[in-house]
Motif scaffolding. Structure first.
Motif, PDB file in Angstrom:
ATOM      1  N   PHE A   1      17.731  -5.964  37.118  1.00  0.00           N
ATOM      2  CA  PHE A   1      18.322  -5.746  35.517  1.00  0.00           C
ATOM      3  C   PHE A   1      19.371  -7.727  35.440  1.00  0.00           C
ATOM      4  CE2 PHE A   1      23.429  -5.507  34.903  1.00  0.00           C
ATOM      5  CZ  PHE A   1      23.450  -5.089  33.614  1.00  0.00           C
ATOM      6  N   VAL A   2      19.939  -7.981  37.081  1.00  0.00           N
ATOM      7  CA  VAL A   2      20.505  -9.236  36.778  1.00  0.00           C
ATOM      8  C   VAL A   2      19.969 -11.031  36.453  1.00  0.00           C
ATOM      9  CG1 VAL A   2      21.978 -10.981  38.753  1.00  0.00           C
ATOM     10  CG2 VAL A   2      21.949  -8.191  38.999  1.00  0.00           C
ATOM     11  N   ALA A   3      19.270 -10.458  37.301  1.00  0.00           N
ATOM     12  CA  ALA A   3      18.399 -11.348  36.745  1.00  0.00           C
ATOM     13  C   ALA A   3      17.968 -11.588  34.665  1.00  0.00           C
ATOM     14  CB  ALA A   3      16.328 -11.219  37.352  1.00  0.00           C
ATOM     15  N   MET A   4      17.975 -10.045  34.394  1.00  0.00           N
ATOM     16  CA  MET A   4      17.846 -10.107  32.832  1.00  0.00           C
ATOM     17  C   MET A   4      19.558 -10.650  31.763  1.00  0.00           C
ATOM     18  SD  MET A   4      14.333  -9.489  32.010  1.00  0.00           S
ATOM     19  CE  MET A   4      14.302 -10.678  33.532  1.00  0.00           C
ATOM     20  N   ALA A   5      19.409 -10.204  33.029  1.00  0.00           N
ATOM     21  CA  ALA A   5      21.599 -10.428  32.180  1.00  0.00           C
ATOM     22  C   ALA A   5      21.665 -11.937  32.366  1.00  0.00           C
ATOM     23  CB  ALA A   5      22.244  -9.675  33.092  1.00  0.00           C
ATOM     24  N   LEU A   6      21.015 -12.682  33.563  1.00  0.00           N
ATOM     25  CA  LEU A   6      21.315 -14.458  33.983  1.00  0.00           C
ATOM     26  C   LEU A   6      20.846 -15.013  32.333  1.00  0.00           C
ATOM     27  CD1 LEU A   6      21.709 -14.070  37.372  1.00  0.00           C
ATOM     28  CD2 LEU A   6      23.735 -14.174  36.113  1.00  0.00           C
ATOM     29  N   LYS A   7      19.467 -14.017  31.985  1.00  0.00           N
ATOM     30  CA  LYS A   7      18.150 -14.881  31.234  1.00  0.00           C
ATOM     31  C   LYS A   7      18.621 -14.298  29.605  1.00  0.00           C
ATOM     32  CE  LYS A   7      14.890 -17.880  30.678  1.00  0.00           C
ATOM     33  NZ  LYS A   7      15.045 -19.212  30.659  1.00  0.00           N
ATOM     34  N   ALA A   8      19.944 -13.964  29.279  1.00  0.00           N
ATOM     35  CA  ALA A   8      19.820 -12.631  28.535  1.00  0.00           C
ATOM     36  C   ALA A   8      19.721 -13.621  27.041  1.00  0.00           C
ATOM     37  CB  ALA A   8      20.857 -11.657  28.576  1.00  0.00           C
ATOM     38  N   LYS A   9      21.294 -14.014  26.964  1.00  0.00           N
ATOM     39  CA  LYS A   9      21.081 -15.188  25.801  1.00  0.00           C
ATOM     40  C   LYS A   9      20.108 -15.994  25.320  1.00  0.00           C
ATOM     41  CE  LYS A   9      26.361 -15.582  26.632  1.00  0.00           C
ATOM     42  NZ  LYS A   9      26.184 -14.854  27.557  1.00  0.00           N
ATOM     43  N   SER A  10      19.141 -16.624  26.319  1.00  0.00           N
ATOM     44  CA  SER A  10      17.764 -17.129  26.084  1.00  0.00           C
ATOM     45  C   SER A  10      16.833 -16.236  25.610  1.00  0.00           C
ATOM     46  CB  SER A  10      17.004 -18.269  26.652  1.00  0.00           C
ATOM     47  OG  SER A  10      17.023 -17.514  28.195  1.00  0.00           O
ATOM     48  N   ILE A  11      17.119 -15.084  25.918  1.00  0.00           N
ATOM     49  CA  ILE A  11      15.962 -14.418  25.450  1.00  0.00           C
ATOM     50  C   ILE A  11      16.363 -13.102  24.363  1.00  0.00           C
ATOM     51  CG2 ILE A  11      14.825 -11.469  26.031  1.00  0.00           C
ATOM     52  CD1 ILE A  11      15.652 -12.162  28.912  1.00  0.00           C
ATOM     53  N   VAL A  12      17.518 -13.745  23.834  1.00  0.00           N
ATOM     54  CA  VAL A  12      18.070 -13.232  22.543  1.00  0.00           C
ATOM     55  C   VAL A  12      17.531 -13.715  21.236  1.00  0.00           C
ATOM     56  CG1 VAL A  12      19.696 -12.031  21.392  1.00  0.00           C
ATOM     57  CG2 VAL A  12      19.452 -11.197  23.249  1.00  0.00           C
ATOM     58  N   SER A  13      17.724 -15.572  21.466  1.00  0.00           N
ATOM     59  CA  SER A  13      17.336 -16.075  20.621  1.00  0.00           C
ATOM     60  C   SER A  13      15.929 -16.437  20.760  1.00  0.00           C
ATOM     61  CB  SER A  13      18.040 -17.551  21.314  1.00  0.00           C
ATOM     62  OG  SER A  13      17.676 -17.984  22.574  1.00  0.00           O
ATOM     63  N   ASN A  14      14.800 -16.088  21.598  1.00  0.00           N
ATOM     64  CA  ASN A  14      13.408 -15.842  21.471  1.00  0.00           C
ATOM     65  C   ASN A  14      13.070 -15.020  21.913  1.00  0.00           C
ATOM     66  OD1 ASN A  14      11.019 -17.330  20.347  1.00  0.00           O
ATOM     67  ND2 ASN A  14      10.947 -18.206  22.811  1.00  0.00           N
ATOM     68  N   PRO A  15      12.665 -13.555  21.026  1.00  0.00           N
ATOM     69  CA  PRO A  15      12.263 -12.797  22.024  1.00  0.00           C
ATOM     70  C   PRO A  15      11.146 -12.193  21.657  1.00  0.00           C
ATOM     71  CG  PRO A  15      13.399 -12.263  19.612  1.00  0.00           C
ATOM     72  CD  PRO A  15      14.170 -13.358  20.073  1.00  0.00           C
ATOM     73  N   LEU A  16      10.701 -13.103  21.218  1.00  0.00           N
ATOM     74  CA  LEU A  16       9.287 -12.806  21.256  1.00  0.00           C
ATOM     75  C   LEU A  16       7.785 -13.833  22.362  1.00  0.00           C
ATOM     76  CD1 LEU A  16       7.714 -14.230  17.204  1.00  0.00           C
ATOM     77  CD2 LEU A  16       7.740 -11.654  18.436  1.00  0.00           C
ATOM     78  N   GLU A  17       9.131 -14.776  23.522  1.00  0.00           N
ATOM     79  CA  GLU A  17       8.982 -15.222  24.193  1.00  0.00           C
ATOM     80  C   GLU A  17       9.040 -14.205  25.232  1.00  0.00           C
ATOM     81  OE1 GLU A  17      11.111 -18.182  27.368  1.00  0.00           O
ATOM     82  OE2 GLU A  17      11.786 -16.305  27.015  1.00  0.00           O
ATOM     83  N   VAL A  18       9.296 -13.330  25.500  1.00  0.00           N
ATOM     84  CA  VAL A  18       9.050 -11.767  26.712  1.00  0.00           C
ATOM     85  C   VAL A  18       7.317 -11.392  26.102  1.00  0.00           C
ATOM     86  CG1 VAL A  18      10.058  -8.968  26.979  1.00  0.00           C
ATOM     87  CG2 VAL A  18      11.136 -11.418  27.099  1.00  0.00           C
ATOM     88  N   LEU A  19       7.090 -10.956  25.050  1.00  0.00           N
ATOM     89  CA  LEU A  19       6.348 -10.231  24.763  1.00  0.00           C
ATOM     90  C   LEU A  19       4.878 -11.273  24.464  1.00  0.00           C
ATOM     91  CD1 LEU A  19       6.983  -8.817  21.047  1.00  0.00           C
ATOM     92  CD2 LEU A  19       6.909  -7.628  23.360  1.00  0.00           C
ATOM     93  N   SER A  20       5.273 -12.327  25.353  1.00  0.00           N
ATOM     94  CA  SER A  20       3.977 -13.566  25.400  1.00  0.00           C
ATOM     95  C   SER A  20       3.801 -12.978  26.488  1.00  0.00           C
ATOM     96  CB  SER A  20       4.697 -14.745  24.543  1.00  0.00           C
ATOM     97  OG  SER A  20       4.996 -15.512  25.460  1.00  0.00           O
ATOM     98  N   PHE A  21       4.190 -12.472  27.605  1.00  0.00           N
ATOM     99  CA  PHE A  21       4.357 -12.618  28.654  1.00  0.00           C
ATOM    100  C   PHE A  21       3.271 -11.948  29.678  1.00  0.00           C
ATOM    101  CE2 PHE A  21       8.398 -14.333  30.038  1.00  0.00           C
ATOM    102  CZ  PHE A  21       8.377 -16.086  29.775  1.00  0.00           C
ATOM    103  N   PHE A  22       2.950 -10.491  28.188  1.00  0.00           N
ATOM    104  CA  PHE A  22       2.380  -9.631  29.176  1.00  0.00           C
ATOM    105  C   PHE A  22       0.089  -9.995  28.094  1.00  0.00           C
ATOM    106  CE2 PHE A  22       5.406  -6.755  27.597  1.00  0.00           C
ATOM    107  CZ  PHE A  22       5.083  -5.918  28.304  1.00  0.00           C
ATOM    108  N   VAL A  23       0.183 -11.309  27.395  1.00  0.00           N
ATOM    109  CA  VAL A  23      -1.144 -11.045  27.440  1.00  0.00           C
ATOM    110  C   VAL A  23      -2.069 -11.982  28.532  1.00  0.00           C
ATOM    111  CG1 VAL A  23      -3.117 -12.928  26.398  1.00  0.00           C
ATOM    112  CG2 VAL A  23      -1.267 -11.636  25.033  1.00  0.00           C
ATOM    113  N   PRO A  24      -1.552 -12.602  28.880  1.00  0.00           N
ATOM    114  CA  PRO A  24      -1.652 -12.888  30.466  1.00  0.00           C
ATOM    115  C   PRO A  24      -1.713 -12.772  31.880  1.00  0.00           C
ATOM    116  CG  PRO A  24       0.273 -14.509  29.827  1.00  0.00           C
ATOM    117  CD  PRO A  24      -0.245 -13.649  28.546  1.00  0.00           C
ATOM    118  N   LEU A  25      -0.974 -11.477  31.723  1.00  0.00           N
ATOM    119  CA  LEU A  25      -0.501 -10.898  32.867  1.00  0.00           C
ATOM    120  C   LEU A  25      -1.839  -9.523  32.594  1.00  0.00           C
ATOM    121  CD1 LEU A  25       3.041  -9.930  32.762  1.00  0.00           C
ATOM    122  CD2 LEU A  25       1.470 -10.923  34.916  1.00  0.00           C
TER     123      LEU A  25
END
Length: 328
Positions: A213-237
């Motif tokens: 929760f804390v990590a996402m809250a601190l990173k939230a504004k950049s995640i909201v500005s580029n939501p596809l970034e989070v989805l892109s992490f699934f493929v390499p994982l």
């Protein structure tokens, strides 16, 4: 309340994404900087309870040297380099994300290694030993691997990393050992195993979800500005976990009996994402640490889901265990 916490632990595949989303929403709507003060206590809450049940004495039990040796070869000579190669392919221009991917691969085994091995009717004693060896070896090796592989792209403060590992791994390990001894001396081993032992992992879950929760809250504004970034992490994982499952399954079927093979799979595929999160947040600070932690948190979703599906497929892959076959 206890039922809610237990449900969160049993359903990490849903609770982790839920806390990720909650953290992003909170951080997007409010100033989350005050949450930095919660990082240290949440880290301790995440790590210390899991150390209480750690069975260090199992390391000295013999009889499975080949199994343990091959497990650690996969963990430290194969998986980190494969993960690093995949990371370079996908995130060559994102060194902090690449470091997060590398950290997940450098810290093998967790309490879930033992749990999933048990669910699949594998060799529990071997899994316990793998967990202890993997935790200690990974904690010592991770800073050296990170410095070796990432030192030119990200400043790896080697001394600081080792100091933090002492604080978030070895000190809680010592305190956990002392706590267990005191509890057993106070209530007796039978009552400890029956009433207390299973409660500690729930507290670790609170720490994990809190850190997410804390990590996402601190990173939230950049995640909201580029939501596809989070989805892109699934493929390499997915590629890394898929490779790990296939490799360990092939080696397990070729070299070991059913119980040992299952322990090998879960002793190499399960990663200690909690320790990886703790290192990311405490060593690299809230800004860099949150970026590193993002891909580690995504790992929970894939790890829990894939482990559960593998249990369902275990009998098809390795055959039905003898006791179950007799009952049927």
């Amino acid at each position: 309340m206890w039922k809610i916490l237990s449900a969160l632990k049993k359903n990490l595949v849903w609770s982790v994404p839920a806390f990720m989303i909650a953290g992003i929403i909170f951080g997007a709507l409010a100033d989350a900087s005050f949450l930095k003060a919660a990082i240290v206590p949440l880290t301790f809450l995440m790590v210390y309870p899991m150390m209480i049940n750690l069975q260090i004495a199992k390391v000295f039990a013999g009889g499975d040297f080949k199994l343990q040796a091959i497990t650690q070869i996969i963990n430290f000579a194969v998986v980190p380099f494969f993960a690093f190669g995949i990371g370079k392919l996908f995130f060559n221009d994102r060194p902090l994300v690449l470091l997060g991917l590398l950290l997940t691969s450098l810290l093998p085994t967790s309490g879930m290694t033992i749990s999933w091995t048990g669910f699949a009717r594998g060799n529990l004693n071997a899994a316990i030993k793998m967990t202890v060896i993997g935790l200690i070896a990974g904690s010592l090796a991770a800073p050296l691997y990170a410095k070796w592989l990432m030192g030119t792209a990200v400043e790896i403060p080697l001394v600081d990393v080792f100091k933090q590992i002492v604080m978030i791994v070895f000190l809680p390990m010592l305190l956990g050992f002392v706590t267990k001894k005191i509890l057993i001396a106070t209530v007796g081993e039978s009552k400890y195993n029956r009433n207390l032992k299973q409660k500690f992992p729930v507290f670790s879950t609170i720490g994990v979800l809190g850190i997410v929760f804390v990590a996402m809250a601190l990173k939230a504004k950049s995640i909201v500005s580029n939501p596809l970034e989070v989805l892109s992490f699934f493929v390499p994982l997915l590629i890394i976990y898929g490779f790990n499952f296939v490799l360990s399954t092939i080696i397990g079927k070729a070299l070991f009996n059913r119980g040992d093979a299952i322990a090998l799979v879960y002793g190499t595929v399960m990663r200690n994402l909690s320790i990886a999160l703790a290192i990311a947040i405490t060593v690299f600070g809230s800004e860099q640490g949150s970026e590193i932690a993002l891909i580690i948190a995504m790992g929970y979703i894939i790890q829990v889901q894939s482990a559960a599906w593998y249990v369902k497929l275990t009998d098809r892959i390795f055959g039905i265990p003898a006791i179950k076959a007799q009952l049927e």
